[in-house]
Design a protein around this motif. Structure first.
Motif, PDB file in Angstrom:
ATOM      1  N   TYR A   1       9.698   0.012 -10.997  1.00  0.00           N
ATOM      2  CA  TYR A   1       8.922   0.037 -12.234  1.00  0.00           C
ATOM      3  C   TYR A   1       7.529   0.531 -11.908  1.00  0.00           C
ATOM      4  O   TYR A   1       6.870   0.019 -11.002  1.00  0.00           O
ATOM      5  CB  TYR A   1       8.866  -1.349 -12.872  1.00  0.00           C
ATOM      6  CG  TYR A   1       8.141  -1.313 -14.180  1.00  0.00           C
ATOM      7  CD1 TYR A   1       6.817  -1.709 -14.269  1.00  0.00           C
ATOM      8  CD2 TYR A   1       8.767  -0.829 -15.318  1.00  0.00           C
ATOM      9  CE1 TYR A   1       6.141  -1.630 -15.475  1.00  0.00           C
ATOM     10  CE2 TYR A   1       8.103  -0.750 -16.510  1.00  0.00           C
ATOM     11  CZ  TYR A   1       6.789  -1.155 -16.591  1.00  0.00           C
ATOM     12  OH  TYR A   1       6.129  -1.064 -17.776  1.00  0.00           O
ATOM     13  N   LYS A   2       7.076   1.525 -12.651  1.00  0.00           N
ATOM     14  CA  LYS A   2       5.765   2.103 -12.387  1.00  0.00           C
ATOM     15  C   LYS A   2       4.825   1.710 -13.512  1.00  0.00           C
ATOM     16  O   LYS A   2       5.051   2.056 -14.661  1.00  0.00           O
ATOM     17  CB  LYS A   2       5.917   3.625 -12.333  1.00  0.00           C
ATOM     18  CG  LYS A   2       4.644   4.357 -12.050  1.00  0.00           C
ATOM     19  CD  LYS A   2       4.923   5.810 -11.830  1.00  0.00           C
ATOM     20  CE  LYS A   2       5.164   6.499 -13.148  1.00  0.00           C
ATOM     21  NZ  LYS A   2       5.097   7.960 -13.005  1.00  0.00           N
ATOM     22  N   GLY A   3       3.788   0.967 -13.182  1.00  0.00           N
ATOM     23  CA  GLY A   3       2.817   0.594 -14.203  1.00  0.00           C
ATOM     24  C   GLY A   3       1.636   1.550 -14.157  1.00  0.00           C
ATOM     25  O   GLY A   3       1.679   2.575 -13.513  1.00  0.00           O
ATOM     26  N   GLY A   4       0.569   1.199 -14.815  1.00  0.00           N
ATOM     27  CA  GLY A   4      -0.607   2.067 -14.845  1.00  0.00           C
ATOM     28  C   GLY A   4      -1.201   2.281 -13.472  1.00  0.00           C
ATOM     29  O   GLY A   4      -1.424   3.404 -13.038  1.00  0.00           O
ATOM     30  N   ASP A   5      -1.466   1.162 -12.779  1.00  0.00           N
ATOM     31  CA  ASP A   5      -2.026   1.324 -11.444  1.00  0.00           C
ATOM     32  C   ASP A   5      -1.298   0.441 -10.445  1.00  0.00           C
ATOM     33  O   ASP A   5      -1.883  -0.022  -9.475  1.00  0.00           O
ATOM     34  CB  ASP A   5      -3.526   1.036 -11.442  1.00  0.00           C
ATOM     35  CG  ASP A   5      -3.827  -0.365 -11.944  1.00  0.00           C
ATOM     36  OD1 ASP A   5      -5.017  -0.722 -11.984  1.00  0.00           O
ATOM     37  OD2 ASP A   5      -2.886  -1.095 -12.292  1.00  0.00           O
ATOM     38  N   TYR A   6      -0.011   0.190 -10.704  1.00  0.00           N
ATOM     39  CA  TYR A   6       0.755  -0.592  -9.746  1.00  0.00           C
ATOM     40  C   TYR A   6       2.193  -0.126  -9.785  1.00  0.00           C
ATOM     41  O   TYR A   6       2.613   0.558 -10.716  1.00  0.00           O
ATOM     42  CB  TYR A   6       0.679  -2.091 -10.072  1.00  0.00           C
ATOM     43  CG  TYR A   6       1.345  -2.476 -11.367  1.00  0.00           C
ATOM     44  CD1 TYR A   6       0.641  -2.461 -12.552  1.00  0.00           C
ATOM     45  CD2 TYR A   6       2.685  -2.854 -11.399  1.00  0.00           C
ATOM     46  CE1 TYR A   6       1.258  -2.786 -13.744  1.00  0.00           C
ATOM     47  CE2 TYR A   6       3.304  -3.182 -12.589  1.00  0.00           C
ATOM     48  CZ  TYR A   6       2.581  -3.162 -13.759  1.00  0.00           C
ATOM     49  OH  TYR A   6       3.187  -3.492 -14.930  1.00  0.00           O
ATOM     50  N   ARG A   7       2.938  -0.512  -8.760  1.00  0.00           N
ATOM     51  CA  ARG A   7       4.371  -0.235  -8.745  1.00  0.00           C
ATOM     52  C   ARG A   7       5.080  -1.466  -8.211  1.00  0.00           C
ATOM     53  O   ARG A   7       4.600  -2.104  -7.279  1.00  0.00           O
ATOM     54  CB  ARG A   7       4.675   0.899  -7.774  1.00  0.00           C
ATOM     55  CG  ARG A   7       4.354   2.249  -8.304  1.00  0.00           C
ATOM     56  CD  ARG A   7       4.868   3.280  -7.354  1.00  0.00           C
ATOM     57  NE  ARG A   7       4.173   4.516  -7.545  1.00  0.00           N
ATOM     58  CZ  ARG A   7       4.743   5.610  -8.004  1.00  0.00           C
ATOM     59  NH1 ARG A   7       6.006   5.609  -8.332  1.00  0.00           N
ATOM     60  NH2 ARG A   7       4.042   6.714  -8.143  1.00  0.00           N
ATOM     61  N   THR A   8       6.234  -1.759  -8.788  1.00  0.00           N
ATOM     62  CA  THR A   8       7.038  -2.846  -8.232  1.00  0.00           C
ATOM     63  C   THR A   8       8.445  -2.320  -7.988  1.00  0.00           C
ATOM     64  O   THR A   8       8.896  -1.391  -8.643  1.00  0.00           O
ATOM     65  CB  THR A   8       7.156  -4.038  -9.182  1.00  0.00           C
ATOM     66  OG1 THR A   8       7.900  -3.610 -10.316  1.00  0.00           O
ATOM     67  CG2 THR A   8       5.835  -4.523  -9.649  1.00  0.00           C
ATOM     68  N   GLN A   9       9.131  -2.929  -7.050  1.00  0.00           N
ATOM     69  CA  GLN A   9      10.468  -2.484  -6.735  1.00  0.00           C
ATOM     70  C   GLN A   9      11.345  -3.685  -6.428  1.00  0.00           C
ATOM     71  O   GLN A   9      10.918  -4.602  -5.730  1.00  0.00           O
ATOM     72  CB  GLN A   9      10.431  -1.567  -5.517  1.00  0.00           C
ATOM     73  CG  GLN A   9      11.766  -0.991  -5.206  1.00  0.00           C
ATOM     74  CD  GLN A   9      11.751  -0.227  -3.896  1.00  0.00           C
ATOM     75  OE1 GLN A   9      11.746  -0.802  -2.825  1.00  0.00           O
ATOM     76  NE2 GLN A   9      11.734   1.070  -3.999  1.00  0.00           N
ATOM     77  N   LEU A  10      12.567  -3.662  -6.927  1.00  0.00           N
ATOM     78  CA  LEU A  10      13.532  -4.708  -6.623  1.00  0.00           C
ATOM     79  C   LEU A  10      14.715  -4.036  -5.944  1.00  0.00           C
ATOM     80  O   LEU A  10      15.197  -3.011  -6.407  1.00  0.00           O
ATOM     81  CB  LEU A  10      13.985  -5.358  -7.931  1.00  0.00           C
ATOM     82  CG  LEU A  10      15.047  -6.432  -7.813  1.00  0.00           C
ATOM     83  CD1 LEU A  10      14.467  -7.633  -7.096  1.00  0.00           C
ATOM     84  CD2 LEU A  10      15.528  -6.855  -9.187  1.00  0.00           C
ATOM     85  N   GLN A  11      15.179  -4.628  -4.843  1.00  0.00           N
ATOM     86  CA  GLN A  11      16.191  -3.975  -4.048  1.00  0.00           C
ATOM     87  C   GLN A  11      17.379  -4.902  -3.863  1.00  0.00           C
ATOM     88  O   GLN A  11      17.189  -6.067  -3.538  1.00  0.00           O
ATOM     89  CB  GLN A  11      15.572  -3.745  -2.671  1.00  0.00           C
ATOM     90  CG  GLN A  11      15.945  -2.495  -2.012  1.00  0.00           C
ATOM     91  CD  GLN A  11      15.139  -2.332  -0.742  1.00  0.00           C
ATOM     92  OE1 GLN A  11      15.042  -3.263   0.042  1.00  0.00           O
ATOM     93  NE2 GLN A  11      14.587  -1.189  -0.568  1.00  0.00           N
ATOM     94  N   LEU A  12      18.595  -4.404  -4.065  1.00  0.00           N
ATOM     95  CA  LEU A  12      19.786  -5.216  -3.830  1.00  0.00           C
ATOM     96  C   LEU A  12      20.693  -4.428  -2.918  1.00  0.00           C
ATOM     97  O   LEU A  12      20.930  -3.247  -3.160  1.00  0.00           O
ATOM     98  CB  LEU A  12      20.537  -5.458  -5.142  1.00  0.00           C
ATOM     99  CG  LEU A  12      19.738  -6.065  -6.274  1.00  0.00           C
ATOM    100  CD1 LEU A  12      20.453  -5.856  -7.585  1.00  0.00           C
ATOM    101  CD2 LEU A  12      19.572  -7.539  -6.027  1.00  0.00           C
ATOM    102  N   GLY A  13      21.206  -5.068  -1.880  1.00  0.00           N
ATOM    103  CA  GLY A  13      22.065  -4.327  -0.980  1.00  0.00           C
ATOM    104  C   GLY A  13      23.301  -5.118  -0.659  1.00  0.00           C
ATOM    105  O   GLY A  13      23.386  -6.303  -0.959  1.00  0.00           O
ATOM    106  N   ASN A  14      24.261  -4.480  -0.016  1.00  0.00           N
ATOM    107  CA  ASN A  14      25.475  -5.219   0.312  1.00  0.00           C
ATOM    108  C   ASN A  14      25.191  -6.092   1.522  1.00  0.00           C
ATOM    109  O   ASN A  14      24.231  -5.890   2.245  1.00  0.00           O
ATOM    110  CB  ASN A  14      26.649  -4.271   0.531  1.00  0.00           C
ATOM    111  CG  ASN A  14      26.635  -3.667   1.904  1.00  0.00           C
ATOM    112  OD1 ASN A  14      25.580  -3.474   2.470  1.00  0.00           O
ATOM    113  ND2 ASN A  14      27.789  -3.385   2.434  1.00  0.00           N
ATOM    114  N   GLY A  15      26.004  -7.106   1.686  1.00  0.00           N
ATOM    115  CA  GLY A  15      25.682  -8.104   2.690  1.00  0.00           C
ATOM    116  C   GLY A  15      24.589  -9.022   2.203  1.00  0.00           C
ATOM    117  O   GLY A  15      23.804  -9.544   2.982  1.00  0.00           O
TER     118      GLY A  15
END
Lengths: 73, 309
Positions: free
Chosen positions: B151-165
């Motif tokens: 997710y890209k905000g005005g002056d920030y970015r967040t990321q959520l990551q899901l992987g196998n295992g």
């Protein structure tokens, strides 16, 4: 084959504990179901991803011809 | 009245903010994504070195869709317990299909031994991006997949990551001043029973980029890249693992000239490498790669040709 064997094994244990807590068997069912779904999804992705990209590409504008897919020019 | 001090003159009407004077803290630029924080240093110091012969042919069918054929012949290193490097000669052909659209990017590569490498990047809305990455093999338990929501905000970015295992990760990066951005990440790996937290900072101006990253896995990484001119940039990198007491420092250069791009680096592990991409003609690139490891006495030389844009 391996997935079938494992599902059968888990089926036996579910029958054994069915008179125990119902909650456990639904959780196990869900887990087995999601494992089965993930395995099928992995096989489908493995065989189908590249054909899917090719189909999407051949249908994009401007439509390329079929011979362009195989010729080296 | 005589003792009355006249009030100070009102401040001059606000002049348009000059670049080095007034900073509008509500209008900061969007920062670089957290995983690309070392991007400039990685580009200069870690080119794709290889050993053997490589031939890549990319054929575009239209603006968005292209196919690629790639042949590789050479020794491949396999991880070994002893300090000796074991190399096995391999040869493979790789077929790939790419579809690149402003909103959707699909990238697939399949090798002759059945391994698939797939990447998908999709812009679900203007600010939310979905990225997925998978390496699938026919062998059981050797496949990996990962899905990221950015997710890209005005002056920030967040990321959520899901992987196998059962791999979960989240990261957040925020621009603090027009030049400085700070971020953090947490991850939890269920299968290996590991979790970690990390922090990173990046300071960049037009001429230089300095980054630092600390993680609870014991890694401390600092890097500095200086753009000496339009064509030349120098980079240096320092990695320290405080758990295993491992230290590596490297220094490299990156020359981007009209007809070629030359990158070279030297390491504190006694390893020196260079990578040359020479443009012979429109769409025809010649690649030379060399990596000399004096400590392990491992010498790798590679050459290749890339045809197509």
């Amino acid at each position: 084959m391996a997935s079938r064997v494992s599902v059968k094994g888990k089926g036996k244990s579910i029958k054994g504990s069915k008179d125990g807590s119902e909650g456990h068997s639904t959780a196990k069912c869900l887990k087995d179901w999601s494992n089965w779904a993930l395995k099928k999804a992995k096989v489908i992705t493995h065989y189908g991803f590249i054909p899917m990209v090719i189909i999407i590409g051949m249908n994009s504008e401007p439509k390329p011809q079929l011979y362009q897919l195989l010729s080296p020019v | 009245m005589a003792g009355f001090v006249p009030p100070p003159a009102p401040p001059a009407p606000p002049a348009p903010p000059k670049p080095d004077e007034k900073v509008d803290y509500l209008d900061l630029p969007c920062p670089i994504p957290y995983e690309e924080i070392h991007r400039e240093a990685l580009m200069s110091l870690k080119p794709e070195l290889f050993e053997g012969m490589r031939f890549d042919f990319t054929k575009g069918l239209n603006q968005k869709f292209s196919l690629s054929h790639s042949v590789f012949m050479g020794p491949t290193e396999i991880p070994s317990q002893s300090s000796e490097t074991i190399k096995i000669p391999t040869a493979h052909y790789e077929f790939g299909a790419n579809f690149i659209d402003p909103k959707l990017m699909l990238f697939g590569r399949i090798l002759t031994d059945g391994r698939l490498n797939a990447r998908v990047k999709c812009d679900l809305t203007e600010n939310l991006t979905l990225k997925a990455n998978a390496q699938l093999t026919s062998e059981p338990h050797m496949s990996h997949g990962m899905v990221n929501f950015d997710y890209k905000g005005g002056d920030y970015r967040t990321q959520l990551q899901l992987g196998n295992g059962a791999l979960f990760g989240a990261s957040y990066i925020q621009s603090v001043t027009p030049y400085l951005s700070l971020g953090g990440e947490v991850f939890w790996a269920g299968q290996h029973r590991k979790s970690g937290i990390g922090y990173a900072a990046r300071y960049n101006t037009d001429k230089m980029v300095a980054t630092g990253q600390v993680a609870s896995t014991g890694m401390v990484a600092l890097s500095y890249v200086q753009k000496v001119s339009e064509k030349v940039s120098l980079a240096s990198d320092f990695m320290y693992n405080y758990m295993s007491r491992d230290v590596t420092a490297s220094f490299g250069y990156d020359y981007i000239l009209r007809q070629c791009r030359l990158r070279g680096k030297i390491d504190s592990n006694g390893c020196t490498a260079a990578f040359l991409e020479e443009r012979l003609n429109m769409g025809l690139n010649f690649i030379l790669s060399a990596e000399i490891d004096h400590r392990k006495k491992d010498y790798k030389f590679g050459f290749g040709l890339t045809v197509g844009e």
